[in-house]
Scaffold this motif. Structure first.
Motif: not given
Length: 52
Positions: A1-9, A23-27, A34-38
């Protein structure tokens, strides 16, 4: 789905972190970096250098 992104670990010691952003579609690649760094910061913050 466009409009979001997730990252985890997780660490081998069981510490877990998940980041979700709208995020805007196609971040951009910079947003992904930045998400990976967070996630990395959340997993490693508060650890002493001796335990790393």
């Amino acid at each position: 789905m466009l409009g979001y992104e997730t990252a985890g670990g997780a660490t081998v010691h069981g510490r877990q972190a998940t980041v979700m952003v709208n995020v805007d579609p196609g971040g951009s690649d910079a947003q992904s970096d930045d998400m990976k760094a967070a996630v990395q910061t959340a997993l490693c913050e508060g650890r002493s250098s001796a335990s790393q």
